[in-house]
Design a protein around this motif. Structure first.
Motif, PDB file in Angstrom:
ATOM      1  N   ILE A   1       1.007  -1.238  -0.051  1.00  0.00           N
ATOM      2  CA  ILE A   1      -0.165   0.085   0.197  1.00  0.00           C
ATOM      3  C   ILE A   1       0.891   1.378  -0.021  1.00  0.00           C
ATOM      4  O   ILE A   1       0.649   2.199  -0.739  1.00  0.00           O
ATOM      5  CB  ILE A   1      -1.104  -0.084   1.181  1.00  0.00           C
ATOM      6  N   LYS A   2       1.868   1.278   0.870  1.00  0.00           N
ATOM      7  CA  LYS A   2       2.882   2.478   0.801  1.00  0.00           C
ATOM      8  C   LYS A   2       3.718   2.793  -0.473  1.00  0.00           C
ATOM      9  O   LYS A   2       3.553   3.759  -0.990  1.00  0.00           O
ATOM     10  CB  LYS A   2       3.870   2.358   2.092  1.00  0.00           C
ATOM     11  N   GLN A   3       3.982   1.644  -0.850  1.00  0.00           N
ATOM     12  CA  GLN A   3       4.753   1.837  -2.577  1.00  0.00           C
ATOM     13  C   GLN A   3       3.819   2.121  -3.437  1.00  0.00           C
ATOM     14  O   GLN A   3       4.111   2.957  -4.381  1.00  0.00           O
ATOM     15  CB  GLN A   3       5.218   0.433  -2.773  1.00  0.00           C
ATOM     16  N   LYS A   4       2.492   1.401  -3.479  1.00  0.00           N
ATOM     17  CA  LYS A   4       1.493   2.079  -4.444  1.00  0.00           C
ATOM     18  C   LYS A   4       1.291   3.676  -4.333  1.00  0.00           C
ATOM     19  O   LYS A   4       0.978   4.236  -5.149  1.00  0.00           O
ATOM     20  CB  LYS A   4       0.298   1.283  -4.428  1.00  0.00           C
ATOM     21  N   ARG A   5       1.052   4.092  -3.046  1.00  0.00           N
ATOM     22  CA  ARG A   5       0.768   5.376  -2.695  1.00  0.00           C
ATOM     23  C   ARG A   5       1.917   6.341  -2.922  1.00  0.00           C
ATOM     24  O   ARG A   5       1.572   7.287  -3.690  1.00  0.00           O
ATOM     25  CB  ARG A   5       0.374   5.816  -1.389  1.00  0.00           C
TER      26      ARG A   5
ATOM     27  N   PRO B   1      -8.405   6.134  -3.228  1.00  0.00           N
ATOM     28  CA  PRO B   1      -9.725   5.199  -3.709  1.00  0.00           C
ATOM     29  C   PRO B   1      -9.227   4.089  -4.768  1.00  0.00           C
ATOM     30  O   PRO B   1      -9.566   2.939  -4.893  1.00  0.00           O
ATOM     31  CB  PRO B   1     -10.510   6.377  -4.474  1.00  0.00           C
ATOM     32  N   GLN B   2      -8.218   4.297  -5.406  1.00  0.00           N
ATOM     33  CA  GLN B   2      -7.669   3.260  -6.228  1.00  0.00           C
ATOM     34  C   GLN B   2      -7.150   2.284  -5.391  1.00  0.00           C
ATOM     35  O   GLN B   2      -7.240   0.977  -5.949  1.00  0.00           O
ATOM     36  CB  GLN B   2      -6.555   3.818  -7.124  1.00  0.00           C
ATOM     37  N   ILE B   3      -6.432   2.584  -4.649  1.00  0.00           N
ATOM     38  CA  ILE B   3      -5.820   1.353  -3.652  1.00  0.00           C
ATOM     39  C   ILE B   3      -6.968   0.675  -3.077  1.00  0.00           C
ATOM     40  O   ILE B   3      -6.701  -0.669  -2.973  1.00  0.00           O
ATOM     41  CB  ILE B   3      -4.777   2.137  -2.606  1.00  0.00           C
ATOM     42  N   MET B   4      -8.025   1.351  -2.446  1.00  0.00           N
ATOM     43  CA  MET B   4      -9.154   0.811  -1.969  1.00  0.00           C
ATOM     44  C   MET B   4      -9.689  -0.166  -2.787  1.00  0.00           C
ATOM     45  O   MET B   4      -9.839  -1.341  -2.399  1.00  0.00           O
ATOM     46  CB  MET B   4     -10.220   1.990  -1.502  1.00  0.00           C
ATOM     47  N   LYS B   5      -9.835   0.314  -3.983  1.00  0.00           N
ATOM     48  CA  LYS B   5     -10.363  -0.916  -5.186  1.00  0.00           C
ATOM     49  C   LYS B   5      -9.615  -1.975  -5.316  1.00  0.00           C
ATOM     50  O   LYS B   5     -10.249  -3.049  -5.515  1.00  0.00           O
ATOM     51  CB  LYS B   5     -10.880   0.015  -6.216  1.00  0.00           C
ATOM     52  N   GLU B   6      -8.274  -1.741  -5.636  1.00  0.00           N
ATOM     53  CA  GLU B   6      -7.538  -2.772  -5.897  1.00  0.00           C
ATOM     54  C   GLU B   6      -7.216  -3.733  -4.867  1.00  0.00           C
ATOM     55  O   GLU B   6      -7.025  -4.946  -5.157  1.00  0.00           O
ATOM     56  CB  GLU B   6      -5.984  -2.426  -6.328  1.00  0.00           C
ATOM     57  N   LYS B   7      -7.011  -3.405  -3.721  1.00  0.00           N
ATOM     58  CA  LYS B   7      -6.979  -4.186  -2.350  1.00  0.00           C
ATOM     59  C   LYS B   7      -8.166  -4.760  -1.616  1.00  0.00           C
ATOM     60  O   LYS B   7      -8.061  -5.270  -1.001  1.00  0.00           O
ATOM     61  CB  LYS B   7      -5.926  -3.399  -1.298  1.00  0.00           C
ATOM     62  N   ASP B   8      -9.409  -4.130  -2.260  1.00  0.00           N
ATOM     63  CA  ASP B   8     -10.485  -4.504  -1.423  1.00  0.00           C
ATOM     64  C   ASP B   8     -10.510  -4.235   0.088  1.00  0.00           C
ATOM     65  O   ASP B   8     -10.840  -4.858   1.057  1.00  0.00           O
ATOM     66  CB  ASP B   8     -10.956  -5.875  -1.778  1.00  0.00           C
ATOM     67  N   LEU B   9     -10.248  -3.051   0.272  1.00  0.00           N
ATOM     68  CA  LEU B   9     -10.122  -2.332   1.670  1.00  0.00           C
ATOM     69  C   LEU B   9     -11.063  -1.191   1.910  1.00  0.00           C
ATOM     70  O   LEU B   9     -11.173  -0.333   0.734  1.00  0.00           O
ATOM     71  CB  LEU B   9      -8.573  -2.191   1.983  1.00  0.00           C
TER      72      LEU B   9
ATOM     73  N   VAL C   1      -7.031   1.643   4.499  1.00  0.00           N
ATOM     74  CA  VAL C   1      -5.858   2.229   3.703  1.00  0.00           C
ATOM     75  C   VAL C   1      -5.172   3.394   4.588  1.00  0.00           C
ATOM     76  O   VAL C   1      -3.868   3.251   4.576  1.00  0.00           O
ATOM     77  CB  VAL C   1      -6.298   2.694   2.377  1.00  0.00           C
ATOM     78  N   TYR C   2      -5.801   4.055   5.177  1.00  0.00           N
ATOM     79  CA  TYR C   2      -5.112   5.237   6.017  1.00  0.00           C
ATOM     80  C   TYR C   2      -4.337   4.535   7.108  1.00  0.00           C
ATOM     81  O   TYR C   2      -3.363   5.127   7.582  1.00  0.00           O
ATOM     82  CB  TYR C   2      -5.942   6.287   6.112  1.00  0.00           C
ATOM     83  N   ARG C   3      -5.094   3.501   7.681  1.00  0.00           N
ATOM     84  CA  ARG C   3      -4.210   2.848   9.002  1.00  0.00           C
ATOM     85  C   ARG C   3      -3.058   2.244   8.409  1.00  0.00           C
ATOM     86  O   ARG C   3      -1.952   2.481   8.911  1.00  0.00           O
ATOM     87  CB  ARG C   3      -5.067   1.722   9.602  1.00  0.00           C
ATOM     88  N   ALA C   4      -2.990   1.708   7.107  1.00  0.00           N
ATOM     89  CA  ALA C   4      -1.683   1.138   6.609  1.00  0.00           C
ATOM     90  C   ALA C   4      -0.673   2.324   6.398  1.00  0.00           C
ATOM     91  O   ALA C   4       0.365   2.052   6.688  1.00  0.00           O
ATOM     92  CB  ALA C   4      -2.038   0.510   5.531  1.00  0.00           C
ATOM     93  N   LEU C   5      -1.051   3.291   5.686  1.00  0.00           N
ATOM     94  CA  LEU C   5      -0.037   4.413   5.528  1.00  0.00           C
ATOM     95  C   LEU C   5       0.329   5.076   6.755  1.00  0.00           C
ATOM     96  O   LEU C   5       1.344   5.554   6.757  1.00  0.00           O
ATOM     97  CB  LEU C   5      -1.072   5.550   4.567  1.00  0.00           C
ATOM     98  N   ALA C   6      -0.215   4.911   7.783  1.00  0.00           N
ATOM     99  CA  ALA C   6       0.171   5.686   8.996  1.00  0.00           C
ATOM    100  C   ALA C   6       0.972   4.866   9.862  1.00  0.00           C
ATOM    101  O   ALA C   6       1.669   4.914  10.685  1.00  0.00           O
ATOM    102  CB  ALA C   6      -0.995   5.924  10.218  1.00  0.00           C
TER     103      ALA C   6
END
Length: 182
Positions: free
Chosen positions: A152-156, A163-171, A176-181
């Motif tokens: 997730i961090k690499q994709k960001r 929203p793109q990450i959410m869709k791809e990862k089905d999260l 997603v924000y929790r992962a980025l933090a």
């Protein structure tokens, strides 16, 4: 004097037919029925049936477990019936509160039902403790594993939107924000 019946099954997939047949064979004048768990405190058909009965009526059920799941609940219902001058008859067990033996048997059944529930609860807790001691994990698996968080961090960083990450990862957005933090 009316004979009032009550039938209940725990889930929508179960059938009331056997209970209704037994109630019919006992000349029930009015039947209340529902598909709800016995531990559900909101049993509208039972409440309607208990409100409906009058002094001199007989309240009929097929088995004691169709009426109550604990001795406390059973005794509360039976006391309410007694206060209204209504007797209880259980078809599959020799219980008829018109007679002293029926009242005694009802009390004993309530105690044994409570005892059985306690034993079942203890066995369940023992099984859970044993499974935990063997390393069994309960609950759903974590969605944010270390590899997923790194991805997730690499994709960001590569410019993908949340929203793109959410869709791809089905999260969810929060995941997603929790992962980025992290």
């Amino acid at each position: 004097m009316a004979i009032v019946g009550y039938a209940r099954v725990s889930s929508l997939g179960q059938s009331l037919d056997v209970q209704l047949e037994k109630l019919g064979a006992n000349n029930v004048d009015k039947t209340f029925q529902e598909k709800r768990s016995g531990i559900d405190s909101s049993r509208p058909a039972l409440k309607q049936a208990l409100d409906y009965v009058r002094e001199g009526d007989q309240f009929v059920i097929s088995r004691i477990d169709r009426l109550a799941r604990s001795a406390e609940d059973l005794l509360r219902i039976v006391r309410g019936l007694e206060d209204k001058g209504v007797t209880l008859k259980v078809i599959d067990q020799p219980i008829d509160t018109k007679e002293a033996t029926g009242k005694a048997f009802l009390g004993m059944l309530g105690v044994f039902a409570e005892f059985e529930n306690s034993i079942r609860r203890e066995r369940q807790l023992d099984g859970i403790a044993k499974a935990k001691s063997k390393g069994t994990k309960f609950g759903r698996k974590a969605l944010l594993t270390e590899d997923v968080v790194i991805d997730i961090k690499q994709k960001r960083e590569a410019g993908m939107t949340v929203p793109q990450i959410m869709k791809e990862k089905d999260l969810s957005k929060a995941s997603v924000y929790r992962a980025l933090a992290l």
